[in-house]
Each structure stands twice: as structure tokens, then as C-alpha cells.
Design a protein around this motif. Structure first.
Motif, short mmCIF file in Angstrom:
data_model
loop_
_atom_site.label_atom_id
_atom_site.label_comp_id
_atom_site.label_asym_id
_atom_site.label_seq_id
_atom_site.Cartn_x
_atom_site.Cartn_y
_atom_site.Cartn_z
N PHE A 1 44.57 -13.82 -39.33
CA PHE A 1 45.53 -13.22 -38.42
C PHE A 1 44.77 -12.35 -37.43
CE2 PHE A 1 48.73 -10.45 -36.75
CZ PHE A 1 49.90 -11.21 -36.76
N LYS A 2 45.22 -12.36 -36.16
CA LYS A 2 44.64 -11.47 -35.17
C LYS A 2 45.68 -11.15 -34.10
CE LYS A 2 42.48 -15.38 -32.72
NZ LYS A 2 41.19 -15.95 -32.26
N THR A 3 45.56 -9.97 -33.56
CA THR A 3 46.44 -9.54 -32.48
C THR A 3 45.66 -8.61 -31.57
OG1 THR A 3 48.55 -8.50 -31.92
CG2 THR A 3 47.34 -7.58 -33.76
N THR A 4 46.05 -8.58 -30.31
CA THR A 4 45.34 -7.76 -29.34
C THR A 4 46.22 -6.69 -28.69
OG1 THR A 4 45.81 -9.39 -27.61
CG2 THR A 4 43.71 -9.59 -28.78
N SER A 5 47.54 -6.86 -28.74
CA SER A 5 48.39 -5.88 -28.08
C SER A 5 49.66 -5.56 -28.85
CB SER A 5 48.77 -6.36 -26.68
OG SER A 5 49.47 -7.59 -26.77
N GLY A 6 50.12 -6.43 -29.69
CA GLY A 6 51.39 -6.22 -30.36
C GLY A 6 51.26 -5.44 -31.65
N HIS A 7 52.39 -5.31 -32.33
CA HIS A 7 52.46 -4.61 -33.61
C HIS A 7 52.75 -5.63 -34.70
CE1 HIS A 7 53.45 -1.68 -36.69
NE2 HIS A 7 54.60 -2.33 -36.90
N VAL A 8 51.98 -5.56 -35.80
CA VAL A 8 52.20 -6.47 -36.93
C VAL A 8 52.41 -5.64 -38.19
CG1 VAL A 8 49.70 -6.66 -37.34
CG2 VAL A 8 51.26 -8.41 -38.24
N GLN A 9 53.31 -6.15 -39.04
CA GLN A 9 53.61 -5.46 -40.28
C GLN A 9 53.46 -6.44 -41.43
OE1 GLN A 9 57.20 -3.13 -40.23
NE2 GLN A 9 57.49 -3.25 -42.44
N PHE A 10 52.61 -6.05 -42.42
CA PHE A 10 52.40 -6.85 -43.63
C PHE A 10 52.97 -6.08 -44.81
CE2 PHE A 10 48.82 -8.15 -40.89
CZ PHE A 10 48.99 -9.53 -40.89
N ASP A 11 53.85 -6.73 -45.57
CA ASP A 11 54.42 -6.13 -46.79
C ASP A 11 54.24 -7.09 -47.96
OD1 ASP A 11 55.35 -3.72 -45.64
OD2 ASP A 11 57.14 -4.73 -44.88
N ASN A 12 53.65 -6.58 -49.03
CA ASN A 12 53.58 -7.32 -50.29
C ASN A 12 52.93 -8.69 -50.11
OD1 ASN A 12 54.08 -7.31 -53.11
ND2 ASN A 12 55.84 -8.67 -52.82
N CYS A 13 51.76 -8.70 -49.52
CA CYS A 13 51.03 -9.95 -49.29
C CYS A 13 49.68 -9.91 -49.99
CB CYS A 13 50.82 -10.18 -47.79
SG CYS A 13 52.35 -10.51 -46.88
N ASN A 14 49.12 -11.09 -50.23
CA ASN A 14 47.76 -11.23 -50.71
C ASN A 14 46.94 -11.95 -49.65
OD1 ASN A 14 48.54 -10.06 -53.08
ND2 ASN A 14 48.38 -11.92 -54.34
N PHE A 15 45.71 -11.45 -49.42
CA PHE A 15 44.79 -12.06 -48.47
C PHE A 15 43.51 -12.43 -49.22
CE2 PHE A 15 47.58 -9.24 -46.14
CZ PHE A 15 47.92 -9.96 -45.01
N GLU A 16 43.06 -13.67 -49.03
CA GLU A 16 41.90 -14.13 -49.78
C GLU A 16 40.88 -14.78 -48.85
OE1 GLU A 16 43.19 -16.73 -52.88
OE2 GLU A 16 44.54 -15.25 -53.80
N ASN A 17 39.63 -14.28 -48.93
CA ASN A 17 38.46 -14.93 -48.34
C ASN A 17 38.56 -15.16 -46.84
OD1 ASN A 17 37.32 -15.24 -51.02
ND2 ASN A 17 38.75 -16.95 -51.31
N GLY A 18 39.03 -14.17 -46.12
CA GLY A 18 39.12 -14.34 -44.68
C GLY A 18 39.02 -13.01 -43.95
N HIS A 19 39.47 -13.02 -42.68
CA HIS A 19 39.40 -11.84 -41.84
C HIS A 19 40.75 -11.58 -41.18
CE1 HIS A 19 35.05 -11.93 -42.26
NE2 HIS A 19 35.04 -13.18 -41.85
N ILE A 20 41.02 -10.31 -40.96
CA ILE A 20 42.16 -9.87 -40.16
C ILE A 20 41.62 -8.99 -39.05
CG2 ILE A 20 44.30 -8.53 -40.16
CD1 ILE A 20 44.66 -9.31 -43.07
#
Length: 908
Positions: free
Chosen positions: A194-213
Motif C-alpha cells: 500500500f502507498k499514498t502520497t496525499s490522502g488519508h488511510v486508516q488500517f484497523d485490525n489487519c495483518n501485514f506480511e513480508n512487504g512495505h507500506i
């Protein structure tokens, strides 16, 4: 409460079946119903919170077994946070641009999965409108191309966490979005999930594996109840991001990187995020929550290990020279020591003082006064130790040495309070970083604030470099394979209220002009030093507890120059504070006790200022000034150390002034001149070889600034001045040196051996204007081939002789009064020549109540019984010379004085 005849317990049972909307409506009926709804906190509100699939336990991951103060409040905070991403809905729905396309404004739910309306996330996004909800059903959802979010949507996984996996690379180009209850994994073509340059992002109760944000400013993010497994979160120029209640596991690099100064351009979410942060419960300390840091020394030692002895400082009293006590009645036993040194013992007498005559004498005849006023030392810590250490005694410290709580420190320091309350850049709180390489990396003017986190089993917890600033409040940092907190290249900020322990390297490592404020931390049980300051590092280290570290509690080297004040440094396996390799610093008002090596160790060009510290109960020496060590020791209390009070090398040219050195096991002050600093002194001191924190000095030569040393003073000789040295186990001052030494205006009193012992002095040792009294043996002893000048000293009431000399001594204008042996003993190898003049020798005679004054001018004692002759004229104490007396009146008194000298029985 008007609720009919039903009891409250029955009402609670009925209301426990209501859903959330009905509970809200019931709470609006009246105040009694509102209070009844609040009383369901441990039952219905807890059930509602734990049954909500979009969140986890409010104290996860750090304290999942500890219930929150209020389940209802925790549910409310999470509910409000989950709706934060829609705060700009009214703005978007009234936008002219969107109204032209006439998209539907009612929020829909789009289902994605086998057997549902859409088969892929991409196809659902193509049909979505503003703030639609996209529901992913259990299974693996893989997207073959990059997904671009152009309109605000909410993407939610259906079912339990872990049942919905999304393999995708998402690029957010809209103003806001929310992702919840998903397992993210990178697509085959990109490591970025996931990537963003200007907006707002909200993550709730997630798992992230072997990558980049990746989030670039002015974009913002809000992350809560998420797990990051080998995932890197990169925040670049973000104005504000919040990571809360997250777990970071197994990172191969940094878990979170905060780079760049916060963007001055803010998006719509900045104000809402700031309000949400300020409305949520804070971890800033209060008086009730800060009891651990306000523990006194006694309670703290009971918590860690039992004490064996205590200390008492009375802050309301001014320090004075130890008072001389009156001896009890009893017989005196004469002992003759080596080299003809006579020692008079009074078994029933105290160490406080000695009397030259019997108990039937008048009080005014028992005290001898000097003909000048002795200049005493300046106040030491507002009080002095007047008695010996007693096992099990309570510890009372003056107010200037008692540790304050973090709340109290922040109330006193408004700048620190403003810094602790500020929020800028990235806020990380209540997160767990474990089992990886790095925790948080802040660089290139980045800003980060960390509150209530746990960092464990990492290579390092936090790195702050390149003019970045960090704020760390109440974190736990332990079992790191390197340093816990590492600052370099002008990093700074506030490190306060943290518990830092069991790290393989330093708890806090400050280098290369970094300048943090380190306040009210506990730094302990490290495998090396507690805090290291080197490479022109600075900083303010205040009000910390630093204890039980394997190496120095605070280690300053390579031009490090911190301000170290009001810390308690104790029970270290090495020195309390070590200053080596041109280290500097102002070290003031610290309590340094029970360390295995010296309380303070200065070597190899170290030039600190030690002022008003309490250095006590050490298992070795109090202060060690080793080879090439310099510095100023002023106004310290050095008490009850098992070795020497001060062990120093005269070649280092230290300046020791106005200290109170008492009840140490060996010498009060010991002066040596071994160039290598590796020999063992007669007092049992073994030189410390290495505190080892970083490699060779040559690694730093290219990085150090060659600025002038502000602490260097034009001192050509070592100087011991205006100190109180009393009740030490051996001599008050022991000199074994080949360099110049000045000993001026000290009070040397009631030491276990001699007052001053000069064992070696090939260069001149100047002893002037000192008070040397009540020592257990002679006042002064000078060995053969030593060059010593005694001028203007008061030597009185010692249990042995006043002065014993074998060397080349100059004795000028001294008062040698009331000593149990002779006033002056010149042994066969003594070479005093014409140097003995203008001294006052008062000797007690049997049967005389008043001591008979003896004329100065004795030149030498030859082999056999004393053959000296008096060449001066009789002078009464306080009277002018009697020049008008006739020769026939003078001769009998001269003869009588010679009889006194012969009565001393000085032998070879």
C-alpha cells in the motif's frame, strides 16, 4: 431510580440483552437510566467490545490480560476512531466535481468472492461510489495488476481475522480510505502492499506480511490493532501519523522509518487526527502513576536487594570540621612503632580528639587553639557526615539529592513539558516491537513520538540521526543485541520515564553532537554501560536511576560533554561514572554508591567537573584520577568507601577542593605517580583497564572537533585544597609521587593512621596552612629522600608525634601542640639543615598543669640521644619577643627547654 418495583440487579440483567443502538436510546431517558447503563461496564459493554470483530483487546498487544479502566470508554474511543476516515464526507458530497457525475450518494455494500456479486476487488472498485463498503468474503484474493483507489471506499474482510487474504499492490489517489480485518501480502510484481502520497488511510485490525507500506506527506495514516510481520512502514515528510496498539515482529531491517521534516502542507485529516489524539487517554505522567520513580533510596534498595549499611545527611546543618571529643578517664599505653615512632594509645578514648593531660584539669586547659583561623571547606551538599556508617541505618538525603517523579520534573521544566505534550510527525504508542533487527529509525530532520511501547529482542530499539528529534515516554526497552536508544549526528529530543534494561550494549548511546534530554529513566542490568556519551555528544542527564550495569553507569569519552545532575548511580559492576579519552562534562548533585570500582573514574585526558556529589559505600575507591586524568573535584562528599576516598596521580594535575572525605576504608586522599597507571597502590587500588563501549580511539580522530577545552585551567601542579579529610582507615593524605604537589588549607582529622604520610616525593610537596589533628598516630611522617615544606600548619592532639621526618624537610611557622609524643622527631637520615625556625612546640610535662612552651629553632637530631641545641629565643604564645630580658634570665629557661627535648627519648 424510578423503575417500578424491580431491583437494580434485575434491570441490569434485562438491559444486558439490548443491542448497542437500544442501549444508547435507554441512556437518554433520564439520569437514573443513564447511570444504570454505565453500571453495565463489566458485563454488557465488555461483551459488546469483545464481540466486535474490527478491534482487539484494548490493551493488546502489551497487556492483553489487563482489563481497561472502562470497557464502555474503550468501545467509544474505538468507535469514534473507526469513523474518522469519513469526516470529510460532507465536503466530498457537496463537491462540484462529483455532483457533475451524479453518482449515488447512498452508501452501498459490494460483496466480493466466489458466488457473490463481484469476483475481484478491481471489478468492485470500478462500480463503487463515494464511501461504499466493499466486503471481501473468506478466501485468497489476488490481483494481477496494481489497484488504484480513485474514490473513497471502505474495504472490509468478512469473518474472523485471517480468513480473508489480499495479495495486491494498492496505490491510493483519493482523499481517504479504510481497510479493516484483512491479511495483506505483496503481489508478485511489487513489494509495496500500500502507498499514498496525499490522502488519508486508516488500517484497523489487519495483518501485514513480508512487504512495505509507504506514506508520503502531506498524506496521513491511522493504524490500530494491526500486526506487521517482516513488514517495513516508511513515512516520508508526514505531518501526522498514528500507529497504536500494533505489533511488529521479525523485521529484517527497520520496522518503522520516519524520514524528513513534517510537511508544512496538511491534508483534511490532520486537524481531525490531532483532535482524536488529544481526546484519547494520555500516557503523560500524573502524581499517582509516577510512584515508582519517586521511590526513596531505602525503598528502592529493599525492592532490588537488601542494604548492608545506611547513610545520613542532614540538609539543614552546615558542614563543620569534626568536633573533638573529650577522652574518658583511663591509663594511656605507650607503644613504640618502627623508625622510632612513638604512639600513645588511650583505649577508652574516642576518635574525635585527644587531651594532653589528666581528667582533673580545667576545661580551658584541655584545648589548644591555633594562632590563626583555619579556613574550612565550603558547604558540601548542605550538610556533612558526622558519624560512622551504621549497618541498617535509614537513608536521609537533602532535598537537592532526592529523586523527583517525572510529573514533578515536567512541572518544574516548562520546556520539557511543552516538548512532552507536543505531537508532530509520527506518534507510536502502546505498540510491541519484538524479535527483529530494528524498531524505529528516525532520520533527516524527522520527528517521532513514542509512548508506552515495548521494544524487546531487537538489534536496537530506536535510532535517531541527522538532526532528527524523538520524544520517548514510558517505554520498556530490553534485551537488545546492541544499544537500546542510539542518537548521532545532532539527534535530540526527550527521553523520559522509560525502563531500559538487559541490553547488550549501552542503554542510551549519544554521539556526534547529539543533545537529548534524558529524564527520570531507569537504566539497569545492562551487559555494558548504562549511558555512553562520546564523539562530541552532549545532552542533559537528570534525575535517572542507573544501576546494576556490568560497566560504567555513565561513560564519557572522545570529547563527550554532557551535564549529569541529580542521578542515582549504584550497584554497578564497574565505576559509577567513567570519564576517559578526553571526555568532559559537568557532574553535579548525583548520588553514586555501592559500585564495584571507583565511584568516579577519570583517565586518559578526561577533564570533568565534579561538584556537590555524594560518592559513598563503594567497594573500591571513591574517586580515581588515573594517568593523564584531569578535572575539578569541588564540594563533594566522599564517604564510607572500602578503598581510598580519592586515589589520584599527581602527574594528572587534578584540582581537589572543598570536598568532605570521611570514613573511607584506606586513605582519605592518596597521591601516586605511576606513569602507566597499572600498578597496585599500597591502599589496594587496582587500576581499571577498560570500560569498553566502542573501539579504538583512532576510529574517532577524523570525526572529532578540535575545539578548545573549556574546562582546562592553568594549573601547573596537582592541588589538594580546602578539603575536610577525617576518620579514614589509614592516613588522611598519602603521598608517593615524583611530581609537584600542593596541599593547602585542609582539615585532616582523626584518621586511623597518620594525618599525612609522605612516602616518596622527589619533587617538592608543599604542605601549608592545614589543620592536622587527633590522628591515631603521628600528625605527619616524611620518609627518607623526600622534599617537603611545612609552613603555617596547626599540628595538634595527635596520638603520636607531631612531625616525624627522615627526608629533606622545611618546617616554618607551624603550631605543633599537644601531641602525645614529641612535637618534632628528626630521624638520622633527616636533612633539615637551617630550616627549622619560628615554630611553636608545646610539650606536656609531668606534674605541670600548663604545657611549657618550647623555643623554635631545633636544627637536627644526630645519632643517639637528641643532641640538638636551641638557637632561637623564647616566645610565649600570643606574646611579642621579650628582648628586654637580661641574659642571666634567659639562660635558665633555655636550659630547661633543652631538658624537655632530652626527655623525648628520641632514638635511632
Amino acid at each position: 431510580m424510578e423503575a417500578g418495583s424491580l431491583p437494580l440487579e434485575l434491570w441490569r440483567m434485562i438491559l444486558a440483552y439490548l443491542p448497542l443502538p437500544d442501549l444508547g436510546r435507554c441512556s437518554l431517558v433520564c439520569r437514573a437510566w443513564y447511570e444504570l447503563i454505565l453500571s453495565l461496564d463489566r458485563t454488557r459493554w465488555r461483551q459488546l467490545y469483545l464481540g466486535y470483530t474490527e478491534c482487539r483487546h484494548p490493551n493488546w498487544p502489551n497487556q492483553p490480560d489487563v482489563e481497561p479502566e472502562s470497557w464502555r470508554e474503550a468501545f467509544k474511543q474505538h468507535y469514534l476512531a473507526s469513523k474518522m476516515w469519513t469526516k470529510n464526507a460532507a465536503i466530498l458530497e457537496t463537491s462540484v466535481c462529483f455532483s457533475l457525475f451524479r453518482r449515488r450518494r447512498t452508501r452501498r455494500t459490494l460483496s466480493v468472492g466466489p458466488g457473490h456479486e463481484f469476483h475481484s476487488l478491481g471489478s468492485a472498485l470500478a462500480m463503487s461510489s463515494l464511501f461504499d463498503r466493499i466486503l471481501l468474503f473468506p478466501g485468497l484474493h489476488e490481483e494481477q495488476g496494481e489497484i488504484i483507489l480513485k474514490v473513497p471506499v471502505e474495504i472490509v474482510g468478512h469473518g474472523k481475522l485471517g480468513e480473508v487474504a489480499l495479495l495486491a499492490s494498492i496505490d491510493q489517489q483519493c482523499s481517504t480510505t479504510r481497510l479493516c480485518n484483512l491479511v495483506f501480502m505483496p503481489a508478485w510484481f511489487s513489494p509495496f502492499m500500500f502507498k499514498t502520497t496525499s490522502g488519508h488511510v486508516q488500517f484497523d485490525n489487519c495483518n501485514f506480511e513480508n512487504g512495505h507500506i509507504q506514506v508520503h506527506g502531506p498524506g496521513t495514516c491511522q493504524v490500530k490493532f494491526c500486526t506487521f510481520k517482516n513488514t517495513h512502514v516508511f513515512l516520508h515528510n508526514v505531518p501526522l501519523c498514528v500507529l497504536e496498539n500494533c505489533e511488529f515482529v521479525g523485521s529484517e531491517n527497520n520496522s518503522v522509518t520516519v524520514e524528513g521534516h513534517p510537511s508544512s502542507e496538511n491534508n483534511w485529516a490532520y486537524t481531525h487526527l490531532l483532535g482524536l489524539i488529544r481526546s484519547s487517554p494520555s500516557v503523560l505522567p500524573t502524581e499517582d502513576s509516577d510512584s515508582l520513580m519517586s521511590l526513596d533510596l531505602e525503598s528502592r534498595d529493599q525492592a532490588w536487594s537488601p542494604r548492608t549499611c545506611g547513610i545520613v545527611i542532614e540538609g539543614s546543618q552546615s558542614p563543620t570540621s569534626p568536633a573533638a571529643g573529650s577522652p574518658k578517664a583511663g591509663s594511656q599505653e605507650a607503644e613504640v612503632g618502627s623508625d622510632g615512632e612513638g604512639v600513645a594509645r588511650t583505649p577508652d578514648s574516642s576518635d574525635g580528639g585527644l587531651s594532653p593531660s589528666g581528667e582533673d584539669e580545667d576545661e580551658d586547659q584541655l584545648t589548644y587553639r591555633l594562632s590563626y583561623q583555619v579556613q574550612g571547606p565550603r558547604p558540601v551538599l548542605g550538610g556533612s557526615f558526622l558519624g560512622p556508617p551504621l549497618p541498617g541505618a535509614s537513608i536521609q538525603l537533602p532535598s537537592c539529592l532526592v529523586l523527583n517523579s517525572l510529573h514533578q520534573e515536567l512541572q518544574k521544566d516548562r520546556e520539557a513539558m511543552a516538548l512532552a505534550s507536543s505531537v508532530q510527525g509520527c506518534l507510536i504508542r502502546k505498540c510491541l516491537f519484538r524479535d527483529g533487527k530494528g524498531g524505529v529509525f528516525v532520520c533527516s530532520y524527522g520527528r517521532a513520538k513514542m509512548e508506552g511501547n515495548i521494544f524487546r529482542n531487537l538489534t536496537y530499539a530506536v535510532r535517531c540521526i541527522h538532526n532528527s528529534k524523538i520524544i520517548m515516554l514510558r517505554n520498556h526497552i530490553h534485551h537488545c543485541r546492541a544499544s537500546g536508544i542510539f542518537l548521532r549526528l545532532e539527534g535530540g529530543g526527550l527521553i523520559a520515564g522509560n525502563n531500559i534494561y538487559d541490553n547488550a550494549e549501552a542503554g542510551v548511546d549519544i554521539r556526534k553532537k547529539s543533545n537529548p534530554l534524558i529524564l527520570c529513566n531507569q537504566i539497569h542490568h545492562g551487559l555494558r554501560s548504562g549511558i555512553v556519551v562520546l564523539g562530541n555528544g552532549k545532552g542533559i542527564i537528570r534525575n535517572n536511576q542507573i544501576f546494576s550495569n556490568k560497566e560504567a553507569g555513565i561513560y564519557i569519552l572522545y570529547h563527550g560533554n554532557p551535564v549529569v545532575s541529580r542521578n542515582h548511580i549504584f550497584k554497578g559492576s564497574a565505576a559509577g561514572i567513567a570519564v576517559n579519552e578526553n571526555g568532559r562534562g559537568l557532574i553535579t548533585e548525583n548520588v553514586i554508591q555501592e559500585n564495584q570500582w571507583g565511584g568516579v573514574d577519570i583517565r586518559r585526558g578526561g577533564v570533568p567537573i565534579l561538584r556537590s556529589n555524594l560518592i559513598c559505600f563503594g567497594y573500591s575507591d571513591g574517586v580515581v584520577v588515573g594517568d593523564e586524568g584531569k578535572g575539578l573535584l569541588e564540594g563533594n562528599t566522599i564517604y564510607a568507601n572500602k578503598g581510598c576516598g580519592v586515589w589520584m596521580m599527581s602527574s594528572s594535575l587534578p584540582h581537589i577542593t572543598s570536598n568532605h572525605v570521611s570514613y573511607n576504608g584506606v586513605y582519605g586522599v592518596a597521591v601516586f605517580s605511576q606513569k602507566d597507571g597499572s600498578g597496585e597502590s599500597p591502599g589496594g587500588h587496582v587500576a581499571q583497564e577498560n570500560f569498553g563501549e566502542d573501539g579504538d580511539a583512532t576510529l574517532w580522530e577524523t570525526e572529532l572537533e578540535k575545539d578548545d577545552d573549556l574546562l582546562c585551567r592553568p594549573i601547573a601542579t596537582a592541588l589538594v585544597e580546602s578539603n575536610t579529610v577525617n576518620h579514614n582507615g589509614a592516613s588522611g593524605l598519602y603521598v608517593q609521587s615524583s611530581e609537584l604537589l600542593h596541599v593547602i588549607t585542609n582539615v585532616i582529622h582523626a584518621n586511623g593512621d597518620r594525618g599525612i604520610t609522605v612516602a616518596q616525593s622527589s619533587q617538592l610537596t608543599r604542605v601549608a596552612n592545614n589543620s592536622i589533628s587527633c590522628n591515631h598516630q603521628s600528625g605527619v611522617k616524611v620518609e627518607a629522600q623526600c622534599k617537603v615544606e611545612f609552613r603555617g600548619n596547626g599540628i595538634y592532639d595527635n596520638r603520636g608525634h607531631g612531625i616525624i621526618t627522615k627526608g629533606d624537610s622545611t618546617v616554618i611557622e607551624n603550631d605543633i601542640i599537644g601531641n602525645q609524643g614529641s612535637g618534632l622527631q628528626l630521624l638520622p637520615t633527616s636533612d633539615t639543615k637551617e630550616s627549622l625556625r619560628c615554630d611553636k612546640l608545646w610539650l606536656p610535662l609531668p606534674g605541670n598543669k600548663e604545657p611549657d612552651p618550647f623555643i623554635p629553632g631545633l636544627r637536627h637530631c644526630r645519632a643517639g640521644p637528641c643532641q640538638g641545641s636551641a638557637a632561637g629565643e623564647h616566645r610565649l604564645p600570643g606574646q611579642d619577643q621579650q628582648d628586654h630580658l637580661s641574659a642571666d634570665l634567659k639562660q635558665p629557661r633555655m636550659h630547661h627547654a633543652e631538658q624537655q627535648v632530652l626527655g623525648l627519648q628520641e632514638k635511632v
